[in-house]
Design a protein around this motif. Structure first.
Motif, short mmCIF file in Angstrom:
data_model
loop_
_atom_site.label_atom_id
_atom_site.label_comp_id
_atom_site.label_asym_id
_atom_site.label_seq_id
_atom_site.Cartn_x
_atom_site.Cartn_y
_atom_site.Cartn_z
N ALA A 15 0.83 -1.22 0.00
CA ALA A 15 0.00 0.00 0.00
C ALA A 15 0.86 1.26 0.00
O ALA A 15 0.32 2.36 -0.07
N ARG A 16 2.18 1.10 0.07
CA ARG A 16 3.10 2.26 0.14
C ARG A 16 2.70 3.21 1.26
O ARG A 16 2.49 4.41 1.05
N ILE A 17 2.55 2.64 2.46
CA ILE A 17 2.30 3.45 3.65
C ILE A 17 3.33 3.04 4.70
O ILE A 17 3.37 1.87 5.11
N ALA A 18 4.17 3.98 5.10
CA ALA A 18 5.17 3.67 6.11
C ALA A 18 4.48 3.51 7.46
O ALA A 18 3.72 4.38 7.87
N ALA A 75 -2.03 24.58 -15.93
CA ALA A 75 -3.00 24.69 -14.83
C ALA A 75 -2.90 23.47 -13.91
O ALA A 75 -2.95 23.59 -12.69
N LEU A 76 -2.75 22.30 -14.51
CA LEU A 76 -2.71 21.08 -13.71
C LEU A 76 -1.40 20.96 -12.93
O LEU A 76 -1.37 20.47 -11.81
N THR A 79 -0.54 22.83 -9.33
CA THR A 79 -0.84 22.29 -8.00
C THR A 79 0.18 21.23 -7.57
O THR A 79 0.06 20.64 -6.51
N ALA A 80 1.15 20.94 -8.42
CA ALA A 80 2.11 19.86 -8.11
C ALA A 80 3.17 20.33 -7.11
O ALA A 80 3.53 21.51 -7.09
N PRO A 81 3.68 19.40 -6.27
CA PRO A 81 4.69 19.77 -5.27
C PRO A 81 5.98 20.29 -5.92
O PRO A 81 6.62 21.19 -5.40
N ASP A 82 6.40 19.70 -7.05
CA ASP A 82 7.67 20.08 -7.66
C ASP A 82 7.66 19.78 -9.16
O ASP A 82 7.45 18.63 -9.55
N PHE A 88 7.05 16.54 -13.93
CA PHE A 88 6.94 16.35 -12.47
C PHE A 88 8.28 15.87 -11.95
O PHE A 88 8.86 14.92 -12.52
N LEU A 89 8.78 16.47 -10.89
CA LEU A 89 10.07 16.05 -10.34
C LEU A 89 9.89 15.08 -9.18
O LEU A 89 9.05 15.30 -8.31
N VAL A 90 10.69 14.01 -9.19
CA VAL A 90 10.74 13.05 -8.07
C VAL A 90 12.22 12.79 -7.76
O VAL A 90 13.08 13.13 -8.57
N PRO A 91 12.52 12.16 -6.60
CA PRO A 91 13.92 11.87 -6.31
C PRO A 91 14.52 10.96 -7.39
O PRO A 91 13.79 10.17 -8.01
N VAL A 93 15.83 8.14 -9.58
CA VAL A 93 15.46 6.73 -9.54
C VAL A 93 16.64 5.83 -9.91
O VAL A 93 16.85 4.78 -9.34
N ARG B 325 1.93 14.45 -8.12
CA ARG B 325 1.20 15.36 -9.01
C ARG B 325 0.41 16.45 -8.29
O ARG B 325 0.17 17.50 -8.86
N TYR B 326 -0.02 16.18 -7.08
CA TYR B 326 -0.75 17.20 -6.33
C TYR B 326 -0.73 16.86 -4.85
O TYR B 326 -0.39 15.74 -4.47
N ARG B 329 3.45 16.50 0.11
CA ARG B 329 4.66 15.71 -0.13
C ARG B 329 5.53 15.78 1.12
O ARG B 329 5.70 16.86 1.70
N SER B 341 5.87 6.33 0.48
CA SER B 341 5.47 5.73 1.75
C SER B 341 5.33 6.77 2.87
O SER B 341 4.41 6.69 3.67
N ALA B 345 1.95 8.10 4.68
CA ALA B 345 1.86 7.91 6.14
C ALA B 345 1.60 9.24 6.85
O ALA B 345 0.86 9.30 7.82
#
Lengths: 95, 496
Positions: A15-18, A75-76, A79-82, A88-91, A93, B325-326, B329, B341, B345
């Motif tokens: 579930a990708r929940i720590a 517009a979409l 609202t994104a964090p980065d 879209f930016l992520v750490p 990979v 995406r929104y 974070r 994760s 959480a």
């Protein structure tokens, strides 16, 4: 109903929940209580039904394969964090 | 002005008794003065509301005003509103400003309604007490140490406290009907597919349905006529003409066959609640309706089936909240897995996490058939119970929930105690049927709701039946203590 610690860890990964180590017992206890409730289903006699029923008889509507959405990238992404240059930016990979 | 119904406000606006700007200022002032006592409204859009009201006044003056022109209302914070934060009661979306409107929001905008703000709710609509909201619990205007119900507790409390004459809401397992009952107002969950779900943040897509909350059935009819529409953007929305629900309210109900399910009057039902519901049934009999005892034998399996199907769908729907995406974070993620994760959480509350984990469990390899497959079969049995019942009756009636509003924290740490709150409402969601709750009495100075379940797309009849009841009774016009009606009579005085 008892759920093993390993089972909770596996669910947390799926579930990708720590889940914090210190709360695992509590989480297991409460999930167990819900699963005990839903286990009542096992006693239900569903032999009158053919196979797995969806419960919903609706069929999906079809439409012409045409582009109907307009491009709203800015517009979409507002609202994104980065984001950078429309992406879209992520750490990182790749190691 | 705040004690007038939507129907009366429309008349007042059209006959120029007051303007929409006056009305909007009045309700904004009430929200400013009273909301801190209830925590029902979490975003106030005063500037936009006043601009919309001024525009409505121009249309009213020009004589080409649409149905709800100039009438103030509130939206549950699950409906996306262009340029206005839509949080779904979650830290995850605390900073989310949608770039578009939900279809329901567009429908009300086109009808000229004035949006005062957004209402509090259980996080992602998961709860029956409003205690899971990131913004804190909503207080029940009838007893501020008690819950307003959930998940649409903010909408229900706001309407009960006269902060708005009507509000939108959503119902996945009872989230319109249960808070309507606990707050002494009228609420309707339409047939699945009647109201567009586009732009309504998804919890369990095969169960979710938007609907109106107001003080009377007449007002719910006005709101539903606007809210229901066919929408290409929601593939489960049904292409079927929307009737004018107001047009059939006056029909006499003589000869109406009311099904009374034995299973809805069993162990666990508060005796006071039962008495109030039985008295309401007697009132229908007095109006010429016939009571028919029926059985819905699989009622007891509805809560277990729901707590497989709803979490399963939620675990899939809520996978989109991943910090990319929104929304929220987490700080300084060390890699992509850590980003997902920890974001989830930290961004989701305890109940939402629990339901995602249950859903993940029920859908995981080795458990799918035993849980999800079986729950879908039971869902079919529950649906068949209703189909059989509706061969003999026109509507089904019973209590909306087992007891009146309960105290904060009283359901303890066991999630199952809270889940059983929806024992009478969940089955209609599983079957896709419409249901409503209508005030029918008071127990310990707290309201009791009568549930009316209708056949598929039979909302017009349900509203007619509820309206006829409200023509003969006063329960819907009671106001909570402290919110005195203009004639100076408080709720308790009126009830006695």
């Amino acid at each position: 109903m008892n759920i093993e610690r390993q089972e909770i860890e596996k669910l947390a990964t799926l579930a990708r929940i720590a889940i914090d180590e210190s709360t695992i017992t509590e989480v297991a206890e409460r999930l167990g209580s819900v699963l005990e409730l839903v286990d009542q289903l096992q006693a239900a006699d569903t032999s009158s039904l053919d196979g797995v029923s969806s419960g919903m008889q609706a069929t999906q509507r079809l439409r012409e394969d045409e582009v109907t959405e307009i491009n709203q990238r800015e517009a979409l992404q507002a609202t994104a964090p980065d984001t950078e240059e429309g992406l879209f930016l992520v750490p990182k990979v790749i190691e | 002005m705040h004690n007038l119904t939507i129907a009366e406000l429309i008349k007042g606006l059209q006959s120029k008794e007051f303007t929409s700007v006056e009305l909007t200022q009045h309700f904004l002032a009430r929200i400013a003065a009273l909301n801190s006592g209830y925590n029902a409204v979490i975003t106030i859009t005063a500037d936009q509301a006043l601009k919309a009201a001024a525009a409505a006044d121009q249309r009213l003056a020009a004589g080409n005003a649409p149905a709800l022109c100039g009438v103030p209302m509130l939206h549950k914070d699950i409906f996306c509103t262009n340029g206005v934060r839509t949080s779904c009661g979650s830290k995850m979306l605390d900073n989310f400003i949608p770039p578009y409107n939900a279809t329901v929001v567009d429908n009300f905008e086109q009808a000229g309604a004035v949006v005062l703000g957004k209402t509090n709710m259980d996080e992602f609509a998961m709860g029956s007490s409003n205690e899971t909201s990131f913004y804190g619990p909503v207080k029940n205007p009838w007893a501020t140490d008690c819950v307003p119900g959930g998940s649409s507790g903010g909408s229900a409390a706001a309407v009960a406290a006269r902060l708005a004459p009507g509000a939108t809401a959503t119902d996945t397992g009872g989230s319109i009907r249960q808070p309507a009952a606990l707050c002494g107002i009228t609420g309707l969950k339409p047939t699945y597919g009647r109201v567009s779900r586009w732009g309504m943040i998804a919890f369990a897509s095969s169960l979710d349905q938007g609907g109106p909350m107001a003080r009377t059935a007449e007002d719910c009819a006005i709101m539903l006529s606007c809210m229901a529409s066919y929408d290409d953007k929601d593939s489960t929305c049904v292409d079927r003409e929307v009737p004018d629900y107001s047009a059939t309210l006056g029909k006499p109900i003589k000869g109406l066959r009311i099904g009374v399910p034995t299973e809805y009057f069993s162990e666990g039902l508060n005796p006071g609640t039962e008495q109030a519901v039985r008295a309401a049934l007697a009132e229908f009999e007095a109006q010429g309706a016939e009571l028919v005892e029926i059985s819905l034998p699989n009622t007891g399996l509805s809560v277990p089936a729901y707590y497989v199907i709803a979490p399963a769908e939620a675990s899939a729907n809520l996978s989109r909240f991943d910090g990319v995406r929104y929304g929220y974070r987490c700080e300084d993620p060390k890699d992509l897995t850590d980003l997902y994760s920890r974001t989830r959480a930290e961004g989701f509350g305890e109940e939402v996490q629990r339901r995602i984990l249950i859903g993940t469990y029920c859908l995981s390899a080795g458990y799918y058939d035993a849980y999800y497959g079986k729950a879908q079969q039971v869902r079919e049995l529950i649906k068949q119970d209703f189909v059989t019942a509706f061969e003999k009756v026109d509507v089904i009636m019973g209590p909306t929930c087992p007891s009146p509003a309960f105290k904060f924290g009283s359901k303890g740490d066991d999630p199952v105690a809270m889940y059983l709150e929806d024992i009478y409402t969940i089955a209609t969601n599983l079957a896709g049927l419409p249901g409503m709750s209508v005030p029918c009495g008071m127990v310990d100075d707290k309201p009791v709701g009568l549930q009316i379940i209708g056949n598929y797309f039979d909302e017009a009849r349900m509203l007619n039946v509820a309206h006829q009841y409200q023509q003969a009774t006063e329960w819907h016009s009671l106001a909570p203590e402290g919110i005195t009606a203009p004639d100076g009579i408080t709720a308790t005085e009126r009830a006695s």
